[in-house]
Motif scaffolding. Structure first.
Motif, PDB file in Angstrom:
ATOM      1  N   SER A 170       3.283  17.991  -7.602  1.00  0.00           N
ATOM      2  CA  SER A 170       4.345  16.999  -7.809  1.00  0.00           C
ATOM      3  C   SER A 170       5.146  17.313  -9.062  1.00  0.00           C
ATOM      4  O   SER A 170       6.370  17.199  -9.073  1.00  0.00           O
ATOM      5  CB  SER A 170       3.747  15.607  -7.956  1.00  0.00           C
ATOM      6  N   GLU A 176      14.235   6.373 -15.459  1.00  0.00           N
ATOM      7  CA  GLU A 176      15.129   6.817 -14.407  1.00  0.00           C
ATOM      8  C   GLU A 176      14.394   6.922 -13.066  1.00  0.00           C
ATOM      9  O   GLU A 176      14.983   6.712 -12.004  1.00  0.00           O
ATOM     10  CB  GLU A 176      15.669   8.189 -14.824  1.00  0.00           C
ATOM     11  N   ARG A 192      11.780   3.885  -9.507  1.00  0.00           N
ATOM     12  CA  ARG A 192      11.666   3.698  -8.047  1.00  0.00           C
ATOM     13  C   ARG A 192      10.786   4.763  -7.416  1.00  0.00           C
ATOM     14  O   ARG A 192      10.005   4.486  -6.512  1.00  0.00           O
ATOM     15  CB  ARG A 192      13.054   3.733  -7.400  1.00  0.00           C
ATOM     16  N   GLU A 193      10.943   5.982  -7.927  1.00  0.00           N
ATOM     17  CA  GLU A 193      10.120   7.075  -7.396  1.00  0.00           C
ATOM     18  C   GLU A 193       8.642   6.776  -7.637  1.00  0.00           C
ATOM     19  O   GLU A 193       7.799   6.999  -6.762  1.00  0.00           O
ATOM     20  CB  GLU A 193      10.509   8.396  -8.081  1.00  0.00           C
ATOM     21  N   LEU A 222       7.486   4.166  -5.282  1.00  0.00           N
ATOM     22  CA  LEU A 222       7.331   4.733  -3.947  1.00  0.00           C
ATOM     23  C   LEU A 222       6.050   5.549  -3.844  1.00  0.00           C
ATOM     24  O   LEU A 222       5.284   5.423  -2.892  1.00  0.00           O
ATOM     25  CB  LEU A 222       8.531   5.628  -3.632  1.00  0.00           C
ATOM     26  N   ARG A 223       5.815   6.397  -4.856  1.00  0.00           N
ATOM     27  CA  ARG A 223       4.605   7.221  -4.832  1.00  0.00           C
ATOM     28  C   ARG A 223       3.365   6.342  -4.760  1.00  0.00           C
ATOM     29  O   ARG A 223       2.415   6.648  -4.045  1.00  0.00           O
ATOM     30  CB  ARG A 223       4.550   8.121  -6.067  1.00  0.00           C
ATOM     31  N   LYS A 224       3.405   5.229  -5.494  1.00  0.00           N
ATOM     32  CA  LYS A 224       2.249   4.328  -5.438  1.00  0.00           C
ATOM     33  C   LYS A 224       2.146   3.700  -4.048  1.00  0.00           C
ATOM     34  O   LYS A 224       1.049   3.547  -3.517  1.00  0.00           O
ATOM     35  CB  LYS A 224       2.375   3.251  -6.511  1.00  0.00           C
ATOM     36  N   ALA A 225       3.291   3.334  -3.463  1.00  0.00           N
ATOM     37  CA  ALA A 225       3.267   2.712  -2.135  1.00  0.00           C
ATOM     38  C   ALA A 225       2.692   3.662  -1.088  1.00  0.00           C
ATOM     39  O   ALA A 225       2.018   3.237  -0.163  1.00  0.00           O
ATOM     40  CB  ALA A 225       4.669   2.275  -1.737  1.00  0.00           C
ATOM     41  N   VAL A 226       2.940   4.964  -1.241  1.00  0.00           N
ATOM     42  CA  VAL A 226       2.422   5.891  -0.232  1.00  0.00           C
ATOM     43  C   VAL A 226       1.052   6.441  -0.608  1.00  0.00           C
ATOM     44  O   VAL A 226       0.583   7.396  -0.002  1.00  0.00           O
ATOM     45  CB  VAL A 226       3.395   7.060   0.069  1.00  0.00           C
ATOM     46  N   ALA A 254      -0.394   6.971  -4.093  1.00  0.00           N
ATOM     47  CA  ALA A 254      -0.761   7.537  -5.393  1.00  0.00           C
ATOM     48  C   ALA A 254      -1.470   6.474  -6.219  1.00  0.00           C
ATOM     49  O   ALA A 254      -1.048   5.323  -6.230  1.00  0.00           O
ATOM     50  CB  ALA A 254       0.480   8.010  -6.130  1.00  0.00           C
ATOM     51  N   ILE A 312      -0.333   9.443 -11.025  1.00  0.00           N
ATOM     52  CA  ILE A 312       0.956   9.330 -11.713  1.00  0.00           C
ATOM     53  C   ILE A 312       0.831   9.824 -13.152  1.00  0.00           C
ATOM     54  O   ILE A 312       1.666  10.604 -13.632  1.00  0.00           O
ATOM     55  CB  ILE A 312       1.446   7.865 -11.696  1.00  0.00           C
ATOM     56  N   PRO A 352       3.860  -1.413  -8.782  1.00  0.00           N
ATOM     57  CA  PRO A 352       4.609  -0.788  -7.691  1.00  0.00           C
ATOM     58  C   PRO A 352       5.725  -1.671  -7.132  1.00  0.00           C
ATOM     59  O   PRO A 352       6.780  -1.168  -6.763  1.00  0.00           O
ATOM     60  CB  PRO A 352       3.533  -0.505  -6.635  1.00  0.00           C
ATOM     61  N   LEU A 385       9.533  -0.666  -7.144  1.00  0.00           N
ATOM     62  CA  LEU A 385      10.295  -0.457  -5.914  1.00  0.00           C
ATOM     63  C   LEU A 385      11.597  -1.248  -5.927  1.00  0.00           C
ATOM     64  O   LEU A 385      12.599  -0.830  -5.368  1.00  0.00           O
ATOM     65  CB  LEU A 385       9.458  -0.887  -4.700  1.00  0.00           C
TER      66      LEU A 385
END
Lengths: 237, 416
Positions: free
Chosen positions: B11, B314, B317-318, B321-325, B327, B332, B409, B413
């Motif tokens: 990553s 910055e 959101r990324e 998202l990574r946590k939602a999928v 991570a 992280i 998260p 998001l």
């Protein structure tokens, strides 16, 4: 078999002055159902989805996900469940910028325990959402509808049992919106459990069942009498 | 665990690649820091070896006697003691061919001053070095034209002069010199010879001086003491013994009974001691300069923290998202930490390459200017640069990475 079962679930914010985002919600969702959670903005439907999607924890009540009591699981175990059993589709797509379609779809694989045949899985799923030709494109080079289909492909990469779609058509033109709903229905036909959060009645009617939520309370939970089947040529509105 | 680290590495590398401009800007601070540490370390070693080789070229078997008491090895006290008048011309003659100092090849005395030398309409400001006839043997210099002055001329207060090659060039150009008369301080001297060009040896310019008989200069300056005695020893092994011989003889000559050395009104040292003193000084300078350059690495580290914090904001959101999928916090944390380490690691590798190239160019330049400059890049300095910058990456990357890993998260998001 119940995939989701909640009882008296509440979610409050704040310590001294408590704000209820979700009050004593109880229902269960069976494997293979297509459920729409409907309500006006601020009704608590997003909170409900976050709790059901294991992104957030309820403050009281019980939640059984695949018959496991979620409150007994730690954060890392929830992360594993989110990775393997749950797929998310967001209103704002939430794709990684300056990154290819392929890599975006493969993102959950990074955190997966089973990475076998990863590249093949990404290709197969992109085929399924009709995006094979966009494989190497960067996410800022494709249209909104295509972006949401990339997001759906990403949600499916680890073959989850439930897909949560939070206002998936909200940022799309009606034609792209129809395509997205069509894909969700197709997935449902293949056996995926779909939970769709929306504020539009017409979108909600594409599901089997509509749960209405207002001010944090579930006000109705009905089967849709005549489920609306859509195809790419139809317009919802 | 290992798998998680691999995931984080994948990553990190891909997100660094996808944010090339930001990654490069972050890297610049580290590149500058590492390359300047390397360049300064290399120049330090080069300059030190240059100075030391200069001192060594004097010959390691030279012993110096300075007026005044100085602690063992502390040459500076004698060096700055202009007013001390305890060494006399007689000390030189006493040490010369003394059977109690059998290993001394020869002994020379010195009195140094500065003045204007004139020939016809030309004039030149140079150093006036009063010395003894034994000068050539002690210093290892050679005569180019003419001859050096004799012991007789030395004793007789003769007004004869031997020119360094630079002085000859300045005053006479290509004209003949031997037999010409030059003027120093109103008196006239006969030029009897020119010393062969020798350059700067041991921080002393052998070409930019006029050599005069020492007693002649004593009378010119109105003094009866001398500034320095130098003795050449027959071989390196006899240096310590000869130092002791000289001490004993000078105490006897000066009427000092105390043999402990505490009452000495002179100090004796060898060029080996000078060498170790100069090494100490230049080591200190090198350390100081390296520390200065290392400060720029620190600044680079703060730059990394700054950019990383911006990057975390910055990419809120990324992160969501990574946590939602799937991570977890460790994924992280690892990803952002490794990003910082990769940036510093790559930056320091580039810095090392630039540092080596620049040091090499400097070495070529200095050699082109005619100095014997050693091009040295020690493996330890490379290892040091790598370790320090990776440490800086970890240290300054930790806070932003921790901040990223703790993001909620849902909030992340929603973040616009």
């Amino acid at each position: 078999m119940n995939i989701i079962e909640i009882k008296n679930l509440s979610r409050t914010y704040g310590d001294e002055v408590k704000t209820y985002a979700l009050i004593n919600a109880s229902f269960s969702i069976q494997k293979g159902e297509f459920v729409a959670i409907m309500g006006p903005s601020g009704s608590g439907k997003s909170t409900l989805m976050h709790v059901l999607g294991l992104l957030d924890r309820a403050t009281s009540g019980t939640y059984l996900f695949e018959n496991r009591d979620v409150s007994t699981l730690n954060d890392n175990e929830l992360a594993v469940l989110r990775n393997e059993e749950i797929g998310f589709v967001f209103q704002a797509f939430n794709l990684l910028p300056r990154t290819t379609v392929f890599k975006n779809v493969a993102l959950p694989l990074i955190y997966a325990r089973d990475k076998s045949e990863g590249n093949k899985r990404v290709r197969d799923i992109l085929e399924k959402v009709n995006l094979s030709h966009r494989l190497g494109y960067l996410t800022n080079q494709i249209s909104g509808g295509e972006k949401q289909r990339v997001a759906i492909a990403r949600a499916l990469i680890n073959n989850p049992s439930v897909v949560f779609a939070d206002e998936p058509t909200g940022n799309l033109d009606s034609k792209s919106g129809v395509q997205v709903i069509e894909i969700l229905q197709k997935l449902n036909d293949e056996g995926h459990t779909i939970i769709l959060v929306t504020h539009e009645t017409e979108t909600a009617e594409c599901a089997d069942r509509v749960i209405n939520i207002v001010d944090g309370k579930i006000v109705s939970d009905k089967r849709v009498k005549s489920k609306k089947r859509v195809s790419a040529n139809d317009l919802i509105k | 665990m290992l798998q998680q680290i691999t995931q984080a590495a994948i990553s990190s590398i891909s997100s660094l690649w996808e944010n090339k401009v930001r990654s490069i800007i972050t890297m610049i601070g580290i590149v500058i820091g590492v390359s300047s540490v390397l360049i300064i370390m290399s120049i330090g070693v080069g300059a030190q070896s240059l100075i030391l080789s200069q001192i060594e070229s004097l010959g390691s078997n030279l012993i110096s006697v300075s007026p005044g008491h100085a602690e063992e090895g502390d040459m500076l006290a004698g060096f700055f003691n202009f007013a001390v008048t305890t060494l006399k011309y007689n000390d030189v003659t006493y040490l010369r061919s003394n059977r109690y100092a059998p290993n001394l090849v020869d002994v020379a005395g010195y009195n140094r001053g500065f003045g204007v030398v004139k020939w016809r309409s030309e004039s030149y400001d140079t150093s006036l070095n009063g010395t003894t006839a034994s000068y050539l043997t002690v210093e290892g210099s050679e005569i180019e034209v003419g001859r050096f002055f004799t012991e007789e001329e030395e004793i007789n207060l003769s007004r004869v002069a031997v020119l360094g090659s630079a002085v000859k060039q300045e005053l006479f150009g290509e004209s003949d010199t031997v037999g010409q008369r030059i003027k120093i301080g109103g008196a006239s001297y006969e030029v009897i010879g020119v010393i062969k060009e020798r350059g700067t040896v041991g921080l002393e310019d052998y070409d930019d001086q006029v050599l005069l008989p020492i007693r002649t200069t004593q009378r010119m300056m109105g003094i009866n003491h001398i500034g320095l005695i130098r003795a050449r020893v027959d071989s390196d092994e006899n240096i310590d013994k000869s130092i002791e011989d000289i001490k004993v003889l000078l105490r006897e000559q000066h009427g000092i009974r105390d043999q402990s050395g505490k009452s000495d009104d002179f100090s004796v040292g060898s060029s080996v001691q000078t060498l170790s003193l100069v090494t100490t000084i230049t080591d200190g300078l090198r350390f100081f300069l390296t520390a200065m350059a290392a400060l720029s690495l620190l600044v680079g580290g703060i730059g990394i923290m700054n950019i990383m914090l911006i990057s975390v904001t910055e990419r809120t959101r990324e992160i969501g998202l990574r946590k939602a999928v799937g991570a977890n916090n460790f994924d992280i944390l690892g990803q952002f930490l490794l990003e910082a380490v990769f940036v510093t690691g790559l930056g320091s590798i580039i810095g090392i390459v630039i540092g080596i190239i620049v040091s090499f160019l400097i070495a070529i330049g200095v050699r082109f200017a005619g100095f014997d400059w050693a091009f040295v890049i020690s493996p330890s300095s490379i290892v040091l640069a790598l370790v320090v910058s990776a440490g800086i990456g970890l240290f300054f990357g930790y806070y932003p990475a921790l901040k990223a890993s703790k993001l909620d998260p849902i909030e992340a998001l929603r973040y616009e």
